[in-house]
Design a protein around this motif. Structure first.
Motif, short mmCIF file in Angstrom:
data_model
loop_
_atom_site.label_atom_id
_atom_site.label_comp_id
_atom_site.label_asym_id
_atom_site.label_seq_id
_atom_site.Cartn_x
_atom_site.Cartn_y
_atom_site.Cartn_z
N HIS A 89 0.92 -1.24 -0.17
CA HIS A 89 0.01 0.04 -0.19
C HIS A 89 1.17 1.46 -0.02
O HIS A 89 1.50 1.43 0.96
CB HIS A 89 -1.03 -0.18 1.16
N GLY A 90 0.88 1.88 -0.93
CA GLY A 90 1.74 3.38 -1.16
C GLY A 90 1.43 4.36 -0.16
O GLY A 90 -0.06 4.33 0.63
N PRO A 91 2.40 5.28 0.02
CA PRO A 91 2.05 6.37 0.68
C PRO A 91 0.93 7.09 0.06
O PRO A 91 1.09 7.29 -0.97
CB PRO A 91 3.48 7.00 0.82
N ARG A 92 0.48 8.00 0.87
CA ARG A 92 -0.45 8.95 0.55
C ARG A 92 -0.10 10.51 0.82
O ARG A 92 0.42 10.59 2.07
CB ARG A 92 -2.24 8.83 0.96
N PHE A 93 -0.16 11.23 0.24
CA PHE A 93 0.23 12.85 0.44
C PHE A 93 -1.10 13.97 0.44
O PHE A 93 -1.65 13.58 -0.35
CB PHE A 93 1.37 13.29 -0.36
N ALA A 94 -0.78 14.86 1.29
CA ALA A 94 -2.03 15.86 1.19
C ALA A 94 -1.62 16.73 -0.04
O ALA A 94 -0.60 16.63 -0.43
CB ALA A 94 -2.25 16.62 2.47
N LYS A 95 -2.53 17.72 -0.36
CA LYS A 95 -2.25 18.59 -1.46
C LYS A 95 -1.04 19.33 -1.27
O LYS A 95 -0.34 19.84 -2.38
CB LYS A 95 -3.41 19.62 -1.63
N ASP A 96 -0.59 19.70 0.15
CA ASP A 96 0.29 20.69 0.55
C ASP A 96 1.86 19.78 0.58
O ASP A 96 2.69 20.22 0.86
CB ASP A 96 0.37 21.26 1.61
N GLY A 97 1.56 18.60 0.31
CA GLY A 97 2.78 17.44 0.09
C GLY A 97 3.00 16.65 1.70
O GLY A 97 3.95 15.98 1.78
N LYS A 98 2.14 17.15 2.63
CA LYS A 98 2.41 16.48 3.79
C LYS A 98 2.06 15.18 3.79
O LYS A 98 0.99 14.76 3.13
CB LYS A 98 1.43 17.19 5.00
N LEU A 99 2.75 14.06 4.49
CA LEU A 99 2.60 12.77 4.59
C LEU A 99 1.06 12.29 5.32
O LEU A 99 1.17 12.81 6.54
CB LEU A 99 3.64 11.88 5.12
N LEU A 100 0.41 11.91 4.69
CA LEU A 100 -0.95 11.37 5.63
C LEU A 100 -0.94 10.12 5.78
O LEU A 100 -1.38 9.74 7.04
CB LEU A 100 -2.31 11.62 4.27
N ARG A 101 -0.37 9.13 5.17
CA ARG A 101 0.04 7.95 5.47
C ARG A 101 1.32 7.01 4.94
O ARG A 101 1.44 7.32 3.74
CB ARG A 101 -1.33 6.94 5.45
N PRO A 136 13.55 10.94 4.21
CA PRO A 136 12.35 11.04 4.50
C PRO A 136 11.44 10.67 3.05
O PRO A 136 12.00 10.77 2.24
CB PRO A 136 12.20 12.15 5.07
N TYR A 137 10.27 10.58 3.28
CA TYR A 137 9.14 10.49 2.32
C TYR A 137 9.44 11.84 1.50
O TYR A 137 9.36 12.83 2.03
CB TYR A 137 7.99 10.25 2.64
N GLU A 138 9.33 11.63 0.11
CA GLU A 138 9.08 12.99 -0.80
C GLU A 138 7.57 12.90 -1.27
O GLU A 138 7.30 11.63 -1.91
CB GLU A 138 10.16 13.12 -1.73
N PRO A 139 6.76 14.05 -1.64
CA PRO A 139 5.58 13.67 -2.22
C PRO A 139 5.74 13.15 -3.63
O PRO A 139 6.75 13.36 -4.27
CB PRO A 139 5.17 15.13 -2.48
N GLN A 140 4.84 12.17 -3.89
CA GLN A 140 5.06 11.32 -4.99
C GLN A 140 3.57 11.08 -5.64
O GLN A 140 2.78 11.02 -4.93
CB GLN A 140 5.55 10.06 -4.78
N PRO A 141 3.60 10.54 -6.81
CA PRO A 141 2.24 10.33 -7.45
C PRO A 141 1.81 9.10 -6.77
O PRO A 141 2.61 8.24 -6.33
CB PRO A 141 2.48 10.03 -9.00
N GLU A 142 0.42 8.82 -6.87
CA GLU A 142 -0.24 7.30 -6.13
C GLU A 142 0.48 6.31 -7.20
O GLU A 142 0.41 5.22 -6.48
CB GLU A 142 -1.53 7.52 -6.27
N LYS A 143 0.70 6.39 -8.34
CA LYS A 143 1.15 5.55 -9.08
C LYS A 143 2.51 5.60 -9.94
O LYS A 143 2.78 6.85 -10.50
CB LYS A 143 -0.09 4.95 -10.34
N LEU A 144 3.29 4.76 -9.65
CA LEU A 144 4.61 4.94 -10.31
C LEU A 144 5.07 3.53 -10.83
O LEU A 144 4.67 2.28 -10.24
CB LEU A 144 5.69 5.15 -9.45
#
Ligand code: MG
Length: 258
Positions: free
Chosen positions: A183-195, A225-233
């Motif tokens: 299950h990939g990570p999720r990010f808020a619109k501002d780039g903050k890690l949601l999960r 650390p995580y960097e904001p990324q697309p949901e699919k890669l």
């Protein structure tokens, strides 16, 4: 408790709970509801043996069926230069990692690999490759059969983060399987890690990673650390200069609640 504080906590929980829970009982259906839609019917395929790869489930995307690497390419988009023969493909050292042409998000992934036989080298220098989910998160491929290395870098480790629960490695030359739920990570619109990303791995059918929470992308000697990324890669396989073989690779995308 102060009413405003209580309301704020409720709003926060309502926002957070769906993010951290992958499954909840759906309130739209009563228990044993005859009107609840039945799951799709699929053909579950067959198990592999040492002599022949199994048949993938009918709803899987087949990434390698023994014939060609048309679903894969190098980072610059060029055709994969890895060697295809006898129903498998083999890393050609120094040609670089290969990526799927398609991008994937949350998924179930099946990969089979065989370590070079006879073995050459020791530790990290022995049959090293890797399954990079989303091109970022490595499940280590290594010959860890009677060969020692650091625990968080042995076969089926989440490299640099989690050693496997047990060492289920088979001898070099034998086909081995990884069955991965990611299950990939999720990010808020501002780039903050949601999960953060989560991963479960079965090595040769044995549970070795139990829904572990990844600290971020894979690196050597550090945990960035995580960097904001697309949901699919795209999925990637590592060229670590060793002629590791792969066969029967398939993936099923998961539709989970966000
Ligand atoms: Mg590796």
């Amino acid at each position: 408790m102060n009413k405003i504080l209580f309301a704020a906590i409720c709003i926060l929980l309502l926002g957070v709970v769906p993010v951290i829970c992958n499954a909840q009982v759906d309130p739209r259906w009563k228990i044993h509801d005859p009107d609840r839609p039945a799951p799709p019917v699929i053909d579950s395929g067959t198990q592999s043996t040492q002599d022949s790869p199994g048949r993938p489930p009918s709803d899987a995307v087949v990434l390698f069926d023994g014939k060609d690497l048309s679903k894969w390419g190098h980072k610059d988009g060029s055709a994969a230069k890895w060697k295809v023969e006898n129903g498998y493909f083999e890393v050609v050292p120094k040609t670089g990692e290969i990526h799927t042409r398609e991008a994937f998000g949350d998924c179930q992934l099946h990969v089979e690999f065989a370590e070079p036989a006879p073995p050459k080298g020791e530790g990290q220098d022995r049959g090293n490759s890797g399954v990079f989910l989303q091109g970022l998160y490595e499940t280590q491929v290594l010959d860890s059969y009677q060969s020692k290395t650091y625990a968080d870098g042995q076969a089926s480790a989440i490299y640099g983060q989690y050693p496997p629960l047990v060492n289920a490695s088979r001898p070099p030359g034998q086909w081995q399987t990884y069955d991965i739920v990611f299950h990939g990570p999720r990010f808020a619109k501002d780039g903050k890690l949601l999960r953060p990303a989560r991963e479960t791995v079965f090595h040769n059918g044995v549970l070795v990673q139990d829904n572990v929470e990844l600290s971020g992308p894979t690196a050597h000697g550090k945990r960035p650390p995580y960097e904001p990324q697309p949901e699919k890669l795209p999925l990637a396989l590592q060229d670590h200069n060793h002629p590791v073989r792969y066969r029967n690779i398939w993936i099923r995308e998961l539709k989970t609640q966000d």
